[in-house]
Design a protein around this motif. Structure first.
Motif, PDB file in Angstrom:
ATOM      1  N   ARG A   8      37.206  34.902  36.215  1.00 44.87           N
ATOM      2  CA  ARG A   8      36.098  33.785  36.384  1.00 44.87           C
ATOM      3  C   ARG A   8      35.885  33.500  37.856  1.00 44.87           C
ATOM      4  O   ARG A   8      36.539  33.815  38.709  1.00 44.87           O
ATOM      5  CB  ARG A   8      36.878  32.459  35.762  1.00 44.87           C
ATOM      6  CG  ARG A   8      37.001  32.479  34.273  1.00 44.87           C
ATOM      7  CD  ARG A   8      37.975  31.160  33.888  1.00 44.87           C
ATOM      8  NE  ARG A   8      39.182  31.036  34.522  1.00 44.87           N
ATOM      9  CZ  ARG A   8      40.339  31.701  34.016  1.00 44.87           C
ATOM     10  NH1 ARG A   8      40.318  32.627  33.172  1.00 44.87           N
ATOM     11  NH2 ARG A   8      41.555  31.985  34.893  1.00 44.87           N
ATOM     12  N   ILE A   9      34.886  32.680  38.273  1.00 49.47           N
ATOM     13  CA  ILE A   9      34.376  32.350  39.453  1.00 49.47           C
ATOM     14  C   ILE A   9      34.695  30.852  39.462  1.00 49.47           C
ATOM     15  O   ILE A   9      34.244  30.281  38.806  1.00 49.47           O
ATOM     16  CB  ILE A   9      33.109  32.620  39.727  1.00 49.47           C
ATOM     17  CG1 ILE A   9      32.551  34.250  39.481  1.00 49.47           C
ATOM     18  CG2 ILE A   9      32.377  32.112  41.140  1.00 49.47           C
ATOM     19  CD1 ILE A   9      33.323  35.257  40.563  1.00 49.47           C
ATOM     20  N   ASP A  10      35.335  30.658  40.824  1.00 48.15           N
ATOM     21  CA  ASP A  10      35.631  29.051  40.992  1.00 48.15           C
ATOM     22  C   ASP A  10      35.656  28.807  42.445  1.00 48.15           C
ATOM     23  O   ASP A  10      36.270  29.621  43.194  1.00 48.15           O
ATOM     24  CB  ASP A  10      37.078  28.642  40.462  1.00 48.15           C
ATOM     25  CG  ASP A  10      37.146  27.130  40.616  1.00 48.15           C
ATOM     26  OD1 ASP A  10      36.849  26.485  41.512  1.00 48.15           O
ATOM     27  OD2 ASP A  10      37.591  26.633  39.718  1.00 48.15           O
ATOM     28  N   GLY A  17      40.870  31.723  38.947  1.00 49.99           N
ATOM     29  CA  GLY A  17      40.115  32.859  38.247  1.00 49.99           C
ATOM     30  C   GLY A  17      40.645  34.179  38.408  1.00 49.99           C
ATOM     31  O   GLY A  17      40.106  35.116  37.768  1.00 49.99           O
ATOM     32  N   GLY A  52      32.777  33.822  44.182  1.00 47.75           N
ATOM     33  CA  GLY A  52      31.620  34.137  43.776  1.00 47.75           C
ATOM     34  C   GLY A  52      30.788  34.895  44.749  1.00 47.75           C
ATOM     35  O   GLY A  52      29.415  34.949  44.572  1.00 47.75           O
ATOM     36  N   GLU A  57      28.447  36.425  38.082  1.00 42.26           N
ATOM     37  CA  GLU A  57      29.307  36.077  36.619  1.00 42.26           C
ATOM     38  C   GLU A  57      28.938  37.216  35.772  1.00 42.26           C
ATOM     39  O   GLU A  57      29.834  37.625  35.021  1.00 42.26           O
ATOM     40  CB  GLU A  57      28.833  35.096  35.999  1.00 42.26           C
ATOM     41  CG  GLU A  57      29.081  33.723  36.815  1.00 42.26           C
ATOM     42  CD  GLU A  57      30.303  33.048  36.466  1.00 42.26           C
ATOM     43  OE1 GLU A  57      31.260  33.592  35.606  1.00 42.26           O
ATOM     44  OE2 GLU A  57      30.726  31.980  36.996  1.00 42.26           O
ATOM     45  N   GLU A  58      27.782  37.899  35.909  1.00 39.52           N
ATOM     46  CA  GLU A  58      27.323  38.884  35.006  1.00 39.52           C
ATOM     47  C   GLU A  58      28.465  40.265  35.268  1.00 39.52           C
ATOM     48  O   GLU A  58      28.420  41.194  34.125  1.00 39.52           O
ATOM     49  CB  GLU A  58      26.068  39.381  35.092  1.00 39.52           C
ATOM     50  CG  GLU A  58      25.624  40.144  36.546  1.00 39.52           C
ATOM     51  CD  GLU A  58      25.705  39.218  37.752  1.00 39.52           C
ATOM     52  OE1 GLU A  58      25.402  39.873  38.880  1.00 39.52           O
ATOM     53  OE2 GLU A  58      25.709  38.171  37.586  1.00 39.52           O
ATOM     54  N   LEU A  60      31.711  40.307  35.506  1.00 39.16           N
ATOM     55  CA  LEU A  60      33.033  39.942  35.468  1.00 39.16           C
ATOM     56  C   LEU A  60      33.346  40.436  33.926  1.00 39.16           C
ATOM     57  O   LEU A  60      32.489  40.697  33.189  1.00 39.16           O
ATOM     58  CB  LEU A  60      33.361  38.374  35.195  1.00 39.16           C
ATOM     59  CG  LEU A  60      33.173  37.776  36.476  1.00 39.16           C
ATOM     60  CD1 LEU A  60      33.271  36.300  36.373  1.00 39.16           C
ATOM     61  CD2 LEU A  60      34.136  38.174  37.619  1.00 39.16           C
TER      62      LEU A  60
END
Length: 320
Positions: A8-10, A17, A52, A57-58, A60
């Motif tokens: 995940r991105i945080d 993440g 990020g 996100e695409e 991951l």
């Protein structure tokens, strides 16, 4: 295979993440080589990826890690050049360059696949752990010093932020090459370590130097920018490869830059040929990467936490 990856991105809590667990093996691909990873080192790029930066996100889940040393399928000991696409080898000829983990799975795993062109022989003089420290931070420092700053033995250089991977590399490489190296750090213990590495002296940030220097190695950014500019001799060169304290200094010092004809040069990573030269330089001179700690891959989170907290001097290495 076991890996450490971004799930995940945080942007505010990047370590939330980070996941450790099973990921698919790299598949066969023409012109690519699969390397059995023996050691891989952490970089701030890995933390930025979890925020990020350079990783969407695409893409991951993405296995993290830019640097690695290991063995190929024939048992040869190798080091990876982590810039993909700058030459067209192994990828489309028009593909823009990227670093491992931006488009392609990274090195914090049991195995990683890269274009065969990106695989270099590991000098026998270097351990896997030492070699794994070189392809990002040390290559960046090598290019900053010898390509973009163009300093020669006997000249002087200021390295801002002793303790970070690039800064530590610049101190060690500069001293080994016969440069007069000055360093800064907020931490007294890190200033002491910088002198042990070969710096002529180390100072608190912003301190007046004994002399103006020929070049400044800048990775801190906003917090040290003014001091970096003011520390240069007329005609000197400031090389910047990062801005960990932020990209927008309070004062750009433009009057000083143009009046003293200073040069400001951006620098990112380095070439495969420069990595080959760096490997040879370390083998020939005996200079070695400074390793803060070595952890098994299943303790990767500890390494990320150390780096995130700034509690390191040199590189954190993960072994497989």
């Amino acid at each position: 295979m076991f890996a450490a990856y971004a799930a995940r991105i945080d942007r505010d809590q990047p370590l939330s993440g980070l996941e450790l667990g099973e990921r698919p093996e790299p598949g066969p691909r023409p012109g690519w080589t699969t390397v059995n990873v023996k050691a891989a080192s952490l970089n701030h790029h890995d933390l930025w990826s979890l925020r990020g930066v350079g990783l969407g996100e695409e893409a991951l889940p993405m296995i993290l890690g830019c640097d690695a040393a290991g063995t190929d399928d024939d048992g040869n000991e190798v080091v990876l050049h982590s810039v993909i696409g700058q030459s067209g080898h192994g990828v489309g000829p028009n593909e823009q360059r990227s670093i491992l983990t931006e488009r392609y799975q990274g090195t914090f795993a049991e195995r990683v696949a890269v274009p065969t062109w990106n695989v270099l022989p590991k000098p026998k003089e270097l351990s896997f752990e030492e070699a794994a420290c070189l392809p990002t931070a040390w290559l960046t420092a090598y290019r900053m010093l010898f390509t973009n700053a163009g300093v020669r033995p006997g000249q002087s250089v200021l390295v801002q932020g002793a303790g970070g991977g690039v800064a530590t590399a610049a101190i060690a490489l500069g001293a080994a090459a016969g440069l007069r190296v000055f360093a800064t750090s907020r931490d007294a213990a890190k200033r002491e370590r910088a002198v042990e590495l070969g710096a002529e002296d180390a100072f608190e940030p912003g301190a007046r130097l004994p002399r103006r220097v020929d070049a400044v190695i800048e990775t801190v950014g906003a917090a040290t920018w003014s001091h970096s500019v003011k520390s240069l001799r007329p005609g000197g060169t400031l090389v910047i490869s990062g801005a960990t304290s932020g990209p927008n200094p309070k004062a750009a010092e433009l009057n000083r830059i143009f009046f003293l004809e200073l040069k400001v040069v951006g620098s990112t990573m380095g070439t495969k040929d420069e990595l080959a030269d760096l490997l040879s330089f370390c083998a020939a001179t005996g200079v070695r990467p400074v390793i803060d700690s070595v952890l098994p891959l299943d303790r990767a989170r500890e390494g990320f936490e150390k780096m995130s907290d700034g509690d390191v001097f040199g590189k954190v290495v993960l072994t497989v």
